[in-house]
Design a protein around this motif. Structure first.
Motif, PDB file in Angstrom:
ATOM      1  N   TRP A 391      -8.221  12.929  -0.990  1.00 40.75           N
ATOM      2  CA  TRP A 391      -9.306  11.972  -1.285  1.00 40.75           C
ATOM      3  C   TRP A 391      -8.671  10.785  -2.012  1.00 40.75           C
ATOM      4  CZ3 TRP A 391     -10.895   9.585  -5.689  1.00 40.75           C
ATOM      5  CH2 TRP A 391     -12.139   8.959  -5.691  1.00 40.75           C
ATOM      6  N   VAL A 392      -8.940   9.523  -1.542  1.00 40.81           N
ATOM      7  CA  VAL A 392      -8.394   8.327  -2.186  1.00 40.81           C
ATOM      8  C   VAL A 392      -9.528   7.361  -2.477  1.00 40.81           C
ATOM      9  CG1 VAL A 392      -6.099   8.517  -1.170  1.00 40.81           C
ATOM     10  CG2 VAL A 392      -7.891   7.281   0.063  1.00 40.81           C
ATOM     11  N   ASN A 393      -9.341   6.506  -3.482  1.00 42.63           N
ATOM     12  CA  ASN A 393     -10.349   5.534  -3.899  1.00 42.63           C
ATOM     13  C   ASN A 393     -10.148   4.218  -3.143  1.00 42.63           C
ATOM     14  OD1 ASN A 393     -11.989   3.642  -5.499  1.00 42.63           O
ATOM     15  ND2 ASN A 393     -12.125   5.369  -6.936  1.00 42.63           N
ATOM     16  N   LYS A 394     -11.259   3.653  -2.642  1.00 41.93           N
ATOM     17  CA  LYS A 394     -11.193   2.433  -1.850  1.00 41.93           C
ATOM     18  C   LYS A 394     -10.644   1.247  -2.642  1.00 41.93           C
ATOM     19  CE  LYS A 394     -14.964   3.346   1.406  1.00 41.93           C
ATOM     20  NZ  LYS A 394     -16.277   2.868   1.899  1.00 41.93           N
ATOM     21  N   ARG A 395     -10.858   1.264  -3.967  1.00 35.88           N
ATOM     22  CA  ARG A 395     -10.438   0.106  -4.758  1.00 35.88           C
ATOM     23  C   ARG A 395      -8.924   0.029  -4.913  1.00 35.88           C
ATOM     24  NH1 ARG A 395     -13.912  -2.729  -7.797  1.00 35.88           N
ATOM     25  NH2 ARG A 395     -12.280  -3.101  -9.355  1.00 35.88           N
ATOM     26  N   THR A 396      -8.231   1.149  -4.696  1.00 35.03           N
ATOM     27  CA  THR A 396      -6.786   1.169  -4.939  1.00 35.03           C
ATOM     28  C   THR A 396      -5.986   1.344  -3.644  1.00 35.03           C
ATOM     29  OG1 THR A 396      -7.224   2.128  -7.109  1.00 35.03           O
ATOM     30  CG2 THR A 396      -4.974   2.263  -6.328  1.00 35.03           C
ATOM     31  N   PHE A 397      -6.490   2.155  -2.715  1.00 36.85           N
ATOM     32  CA  PHE A 397      -5.738   2.449  -1.492  1.00 36.85           C
ATOM     33  C   PHE A 397      -6.411   1.783  -0.302  1.00 36.85           C
ATOM     34  CE2 PHE A 397      -4.545   5.867  -4.342  1.00 36.85           C
ATOM     35  CZ  PHE A 397      -3.176   5.944  -4.163  1.00 36.85           C
ATOM     36  N   SER A 398      -5.586   1.459   0.715  1.00 32.70           N
ATOM     37  CA  SER A 398      -6.089   0.792   1.915  1.00 32.70           C
ATOM     38  C   SER A 398      -6.012   1.676   3.154  1.00 32.70           C
ATOM     39  CB  SER A 398      -5.294  -0.503   2.159  1.00 32.70           C
ATOM     40  OG  SER A 398      -3.906  -0.211   2.326  1.00 32.70           O
ATOM     41  N   PHE A 399      -5.599   2.941   3.031  1.00 29.09           N
ATOM     42  CA  PHE A 399      -5.516   3.814   4.209  1.00 29.09           C
ATOM     43  C   PHE A 399      -6.562   4.915   4.098  1.00 29.09           C
ATOM     44  CE2 PHE A 399      -3.279   6.389   1.211  1.00 29.09           C
ATOM     45  CZ  PHE A 399      -3.387   7.690   1.638  1.00 29.09           C
ATOM     46  N   ASN A 400      -6.981   5.447   5.266  1.00 26.85           N
ATOM     47  CA  ASN A 400      -8.000   6.497   5.331  1.00 26.85           C
ATOM     48  C   ASN A 400      -7.311   7.821   5.656  1.00 26.85           C
ATOM     49  OD1 ASN A 400     -10.240   8.085   5.631  1.00 26.85           O
ATOM     50  ND2 ASN A 400     -11.322   6.684   7.015  1.00 26.85           N
TER      51      ASN A 400
END
Length: 424
Positions: A391-400
């Motif tokens: 799980w990654v945060n949209k504000r920091t990472f740009s990949f899904n």
């Protein structure tokens, strides 16, 4: 009522007999008074004609067994229209014993007639009416009743108007509540945007301050001379000079002080180890050593003090999750840096904070986890050896990390680790 005017003699058989005679005389006087006084109703119906003329009665001495009772009884004149007149005692009887001894007097008074009940009055509104000649009969006031009906109808119309006003006020109140709700939602949205703008501005200012820390400006003008410092530590003695020619021998002088220690000789062979000696006193401080290598930046030091690690200028700390909820580490003020990091940056963070050294970098592309912004963490990941759920945060990472949708759950396995950015 009857009242004995004088005190009776001592309680002897003669006194007891006198008491019996007194009661007899009192009863006789009461019968005479009642027979000569009509009832209040009869007086009203006959217009009190029976009392227009004065009435008198008299009693002569009468011989009773063992006692003598004598006196006169007078009934006073009663004016027309009055049932009675309260006057002084209308009769007094002396009582003597057979021997002629005075036993006392009996005084006779009139009793007031009971007052008639008040007339019954039926009220309509504020008007009271009683029929002439019949105070006990109820009377209906038709004009007052009509006036009362008009007031009732007016009150009913007023109630209808007030009910309409009440309904209108309720509608206005509902409309006001709806507008207040819309205003509250608008304020909440704008407040959230303001907080996000403040966070972004804080991150920008922090980044600029870090860049300024690395910059060195031109040398400034020479300042005024400083104050004299403290005396430094004494230096080491210099080397001995060359020996000069021998001079003339002088007179022996006084014994001088011990000279300086000579040069150190060659080191001999190591002898056998002796027994441990007594620990000596602490020696003098040695000379100051050379300056060590330059340490890390202030951001790194602050991050180290809270137990975190720095990656690309941002301080991070991690925690192992026990449920699908944020678990911010101790001493960490969580914030979300606005970055465009890729999968390579994620793997670098995972290597820094993983607890399983055999964890793989192969990401499970199913629906568990995702590219979301519903938690305060930067990223979270399981620690499997074949595939990890990320799980990654949209504000920091740009990949899904997921390809077939996402659950946006921050915890996907029992050993899930969450990484948080900490403001220092």
């Amino acid at each position: 009522s009857l009242r004995i005017g004088s005190a009776m003699a001592a309680q002897t058989p003669a006194a007891m007999a006198a008491a019996i005679v007194l009661c007899t005389v009192a009863a006789l006087a009461a019968i005479i008074a009642l027979s000569s006084q009509p009832s209040p109703v009869a007086l009203e119906q006959q217009q009190f004609t029976a009392y227009q003329q004065p009435q008198y009665g008299s009693a002569r001495f009468q011989m009773l067994p063992q006692f003598n009772v004598g006196g006169a009884l007078e009934v006073p004149d009663h004016p027309p229209g009055m049932p009675y007149v309260k006057t002084d005692p209308i009769g007094e009887f002396p009582i003597t014993s057979p021997d002629g001894d005075a036993l006392g007097n009996v005084k006779v008074r009139t009793m007031p007639a009971p007052s008639p009940p008040p007339p019954t009055i039926i009220r309509f509104g504020d008007v009271g009416v009683a029929q002439a000649g019949c105070p006990m009969c109820p009377v209906l006031d038709k004009e007052a009743a009509e006036l009362q009906k008009k007031k009732v109808k007016g009150s009913q119309r007023r109630i209808v108007e007030l009910q309409k006003m009440l309904n209108k006020n309720a509608e206005m109140l509902d409309a006001s509540v709806g507008r207040m709700k819309q205003l509250k939602e608008l304020l909440s949205t704008e407040l959230f945007k303001m907080k996000e703008a403040v966070k972004d501005e804080d991150a920008t200012i922090d980044a600029k301050m870090k860049e300024k820390e690395k910059m060195v400006g031109p040398a400034g003008p020479q300042g005024p001379p400083g104050y004299d410092g403290l005396d430094g530590i004494s230096g080491e003695p210099g080397k001995n000079g060359m020996v000069g020619p021998r001079g003339q021998e002088g007179a022996p002088g006084p014994i001088g002080s011990t000279g300086h220690r000579g040069l150190r000789g060659e080191r001999g062979t190591v002898g056998p180890q002796g027994p441990p000696g007594i620990r000596g006193k602490t020696g003098r401080m040695g000379t100051r050593g050379p300056m060590g290598p330059r340490g890390g930046s202030s951001n790194t030091l602050r991050c180290t003090r809270i137990g975190g690690q720095v990656y690309r200028g941002v301080c991070f700390k991690s925690s192992v999750l026990s449920r699908n909820k944020d678990s911010i580490p101790k001493s960490c003020r969580s914030w979300l840096p606005s970055k465009k990091w890729n999968e390579k940056d994620w793997w670098a963070l995972a290597q820094m904070f993983r607890t399983n050294p055999k964890m793989t970098s192969n990401i499970d592309r199913e629906v568990d986890g995702g590219w979301c912004d519903n938690f305060n963490a930067i990223t979270s990941f399981s620690q499997n050896t074949n595939k990890v759920k990320v799980w990654v945060n949209k504000r920091t990472f740009s990949f899904n990390p997921t390809a077939a949708g996402s659950t946006c759950n921050i915890m996907n396995e029992d050993d899930t680790v969450a990484v948080y950015a900490c403001a220092v």
